[in-house]
Enzyme design. Structure first.
Site, PDB file in Angstrom:
ATOM      1  N   HIS A 109      -8.047   4.244  -6.672  1.00 55.65           N
ATOM      2  CA  HIS A 109      -7.997   4.433  -8.125  1.00 55.65           C
ATOM      3  C   HIS A 109      -8.614   3.254  -8.883  1.00 55.65           C
ATOM      4  CE1 HIS A 109      -4.071   2.169  -7.861  1.00 55.65           C
ATOM      5  NE2 HIS A 109      -4.522   1.673  -9.015  1.00 55.65           N
ATOM      6  N   ASP A 139      -5.004   6.602  -1.221  1.00 60.70           N
ATOM      7  CA  ASP A 139      -5.421   5.767  -2.352  1.00 60.70           C
ATOM      8  C   ASP A 139      -6.087   4.489  -1.854  1.00 60.70           C
ATOM      9  OD1 ASP A 139      -5.828   5.019  -4.981  1.00 60.70           O
ATOM     10  OD2 ASP A 139      -3.860   4.088  -5.195  1.00 60.70           O
ATOM     11  N   GLY A 211      -3.766  -4.245 -12.691  1.00 60.91           N
ATOM     12  CA  GLY A 211      -4.675  -5.306 -12.266  1.00 60.91           C
ATOM     13  C   GLY A 211      -4.320  -5.843 -10.892  1.00 60.91           C
ATOM     14  N   ASN A 212      -3.033  -5.676 -10.482  1.00 61.32           N
ATOM     15  CA  ASN A 212      -2.617  -6.043  -9.128  1.00 61.32           C
ATOM     16  C   ASN A 212      -3.055  -5.011  -8.096  1.00 61.32           C
ATOM     17  OD1 ASN A 212       0.079  -7.721 -10.436  1.00 61.32           O
ATOM     18  ND2 ASN A 212      -0.941  -8.572  -8.637  1.00 61.32           N
ATOM     19  N   SER A 213      -3.362  -3.808  -8.548  1.00 57.59           N
ATOM     20  CA  SER A 213      -3.676  -2.715  -7.627  1.00 57.59           C
ATOM     21  C   SER A 213      -4.790  -3.114  -6.668  1.00 57.59           C
ATOM     22  CB  SER A 213      -4.110  -1.473  -8.403  1.00 57.59           C
ATOM     23  OG  SER A 213      -3.048  -0.929  -9.126  1.00 57.59           O
ATOM     24  N   LEU A 268      -0.058  19.712  11.939  1.00 58.48           N
ATOM     25  CA  LEU A 268       0.737  20.693  12.669  1.00 58.48           C
ATOM     26  C   LEU A 268       0.519  22.097  12.136  1.00 58.48           C
ATOM     27  CD1 LEU A 268       4.344  19.303  13.368  1.00 58.48           C
ATOM     28  CD2 LEU A 268       2.689  20.171  15.019  1.00 58.48           C
ATOM     29  N   VAL A 270       2.573  23.447   9.376  1.00 61.11           N
ATOM     30  CA  VAL A 270       3.882  24.001   9.026  1.00 61.11           C
ATOM     31  C   VAL A 270       4.226  23.593   7.604  1.00 61.11           C
ATOM     32  CG1 VAL A 270       4.767  24.007  11.391  1.00 61.11           C
ATOM     33  CG2 VAL A 270       5.115  21.989   9.962  1.00 61.11           C
ATOM     34  N   ILE A 272       7.511  22.463   5.560  1.00 57.24           N
ATOM     35  CA  ILE A 272       8.849  21.971   5.885  1.00 57.24           C
ATOM     36  C   ILE A 272       9.647  21.739   4.613  1.00 57.24           C
ATOM     37  CG2 ILE A 272       8.163  20.895   8.054  1.00 57.24           C
ATOM     38  CD1 ILE A 272       8.076  18.219   6.581  1.00 57.24           C
TER      39      ILE A 272
END
Length: 467
Positions: A109, A139, A211-213, A268, A270, A272
């Site tokens: 992002h 991400d 900004g830390n992302s 798989l 499925v 769930i």
């Protein structure tokens, strides 16, 4: 009195000094690793719009005759800019260098939709970056920078060794303040978020802000153990709950994007759902645990391996499945084509199956509906049901069942049954006709939870009715 006070004060000071000595000192860690942490700034070119609202970028417009440029841009202001003309969109994030040849990890992002990406190092070098690959599911994005000088790199640790209560530290650029250091502890591991089923997030109380992302999360040994990715907030700012992508998963994604340009995940096939107390009781479990298989997709690895709807997955490759959210990350990390040992509860007995894991295809989104109860139903359980036509059977992909035409107030509605649901099982018995439904419903035991399998909007799930 003065002597006693002096003794007490001295003791208090000694305790505080001892406690201070036990607190970690992060200065050396920060000095050794800051150089490999980078600031990432992106620019997305402005888009002009014509009278029909179609976007054109400036380079395309400049190739047109002046009269068409004026038409698309609209009237110019005295400052040389059209009223309401879009400005280039700029954003910031963080990242870190993982190899000497210039590979950089960050969040998807941070760079999504960018026309230009600039990576700035701690010595103020600014280098253009190219996108090697991105994986929206986790991400994550992999960038590449080139420079004649040597590039600093981080040391990669093992997120599998993290434990709640362990000290961790983040370096990033919150709000554009480069090389901000924040610290905290691991709050939990293996967190599943509603937006992502294939990442067992690390939860911390490290202060993370915009900004830390994409920035690294370090352990006390100076090793990267996660990529700071998300925060939980009601205000838009940090509220004490942040999430990081485990570095074990991140490096697997990195290697696949670097080598193949794409990410392959185990599948798989499925659907769930969580096993709550009522479902556990209805399936004969002593406590709620496991992942209940509501539907097995036709032609999927699960179908070929013998899994069935109504099975409860108890363990995967010997690792227990306590919550349904434990299963997808384990399957996703399995190499495509490998055999996985899966233990399930079926009809009160444990069975172990060997299933060859397939490749995860693109997901189709489906929307579940909800409605209020209509007038009281006239059939068993307060439901009026109708047979399914051949076309409906084919469209739904089911071999039998009944259509819920009307739901009255009562146990069925309280359990979540709604009009237009298709009931395919009741009390673990297949329902293939209206007669089957009435016969089973009229002979249900009272006083205990009864599972009912429904298909809604193409997705199957189990509900619990208590007659």
């Amino acid at each position: 009195m003065s002597m006693a006070f002096l003794l007490f004060f001295s003791t208090l000071m000694l305790v505080q000094v001892a406690q201070a000595r036990n607190l970690p000192d992060f200065t050396e860690l920060v000095e050794e690793n800051s150089a490999a942490v980078v600031n990432i700034s992106t620019t997305q070119e402005a888009r002009s719009r014509n009278s029909r609202g179609l976007p054109f970028d400036e380079r395309q417009l400049e190739q047109l005759p002046d009269i068409f440029q004026d038409f698309f841009r609209g009237p110019q202001s005295p400052f040389g800019q059209s009223p309401g003309q879009a400005q280039p969109r700029r954003s910031m994030g963080s990242g870190f260098i993982v190899s000497e040849d210039g590979y950089v990890l960050t969040n998807n992002h941070v760079i999504e939709g960018a026309d230009e990406i600039i990576v700035r190092l701690s010595d103020r070098r600014e280098l253009p970056a190219t996108v090697i690959g991105a994986d929206p599911r986790t991400d994550m994005a992999v960038l590449k920078i080139e420079d004649d000088d040597a590039l600093p790199v981080v040391r990669i640790g093992r997120s599998a060794n993290l434990k709640p209560g362990e000290w961790v530290l983040a370096i990033g650029s919150p709000f554009g303040f480069d090389y901000t250091v924040t610290a905290g502890i691991v709050s939990a591991v293996g967190r599943s978020l509603p937006t992502e089923n294939y990442v067992p997030f690390i939860q911390t109380d490290v202060a993370i802000n915009p900004g830390n992302s994409g920035g690294p999360l370090f352990n006390l040994d100076g090793e990267v153990v996660g990529i700071n990715s998300q925060i939980y907030t009601r205000s838009g700012g940090f509220m004490g709950v942040s999430f990081a992508i485990p570095i074990d998963d991140a490096m697997s994604v990195f290697r696949q994007l670097r080598d193949d340009g794409r990410v392959s995940r185990g599948w798989l096939g499925v659907l769930i759902q969580e096993v709550n107390r009522d479902l556990a009781e209805s399936f004969g479990l002593s406590r709620p645990h496991g992942a209940l298989i509501a539907e097995v997709m036709p032609g999927s690895p699960a179908e070929k391996g013998g899994l069935q709807s109504g099975d409860i997955v108890l363990s995967y490759e010997g690792e227990p499945i306590n919550l349904s959210s434990d299963l997808p990350p384990k399957v996703g990390r399995t190499t495509v084509g490998e055999q996985a040992r899966i233990t399930v509860m079926r009809e009160g007995r444990e069975r172990t199956l060997n299933v060859e894991i397939g490749r995860l295809p693109e997901e189709d989104d489906s929307v579940s509906t909800s409605e209020q109860p209509s007038s009281p139903g006239t059939g068993p359980l307060g439901l009026r049901v109708e047979p399914l036509s051949e076309d409906m059977l084919e469209n739904l992909g089911v071999s039998g069942g009944v259509l819920v035409a009307e739901v009255g107030r009562g146990t069925a509605f309280e359990a979540g049954v709604r009009s237009n649901d298709v009931i395919t099982e009741l009390n673990r018995e297949p329902v293939r006709s209206v007669e089957d439904f009435r016969k089973i419903a009229n002979n249900l035991p009272t006083g205990r939870a009864i599972p009912v399998r429904i298909v809604r909007d193409g997705r199957a799930s189990y509900l619990v009715i208590k007659p």
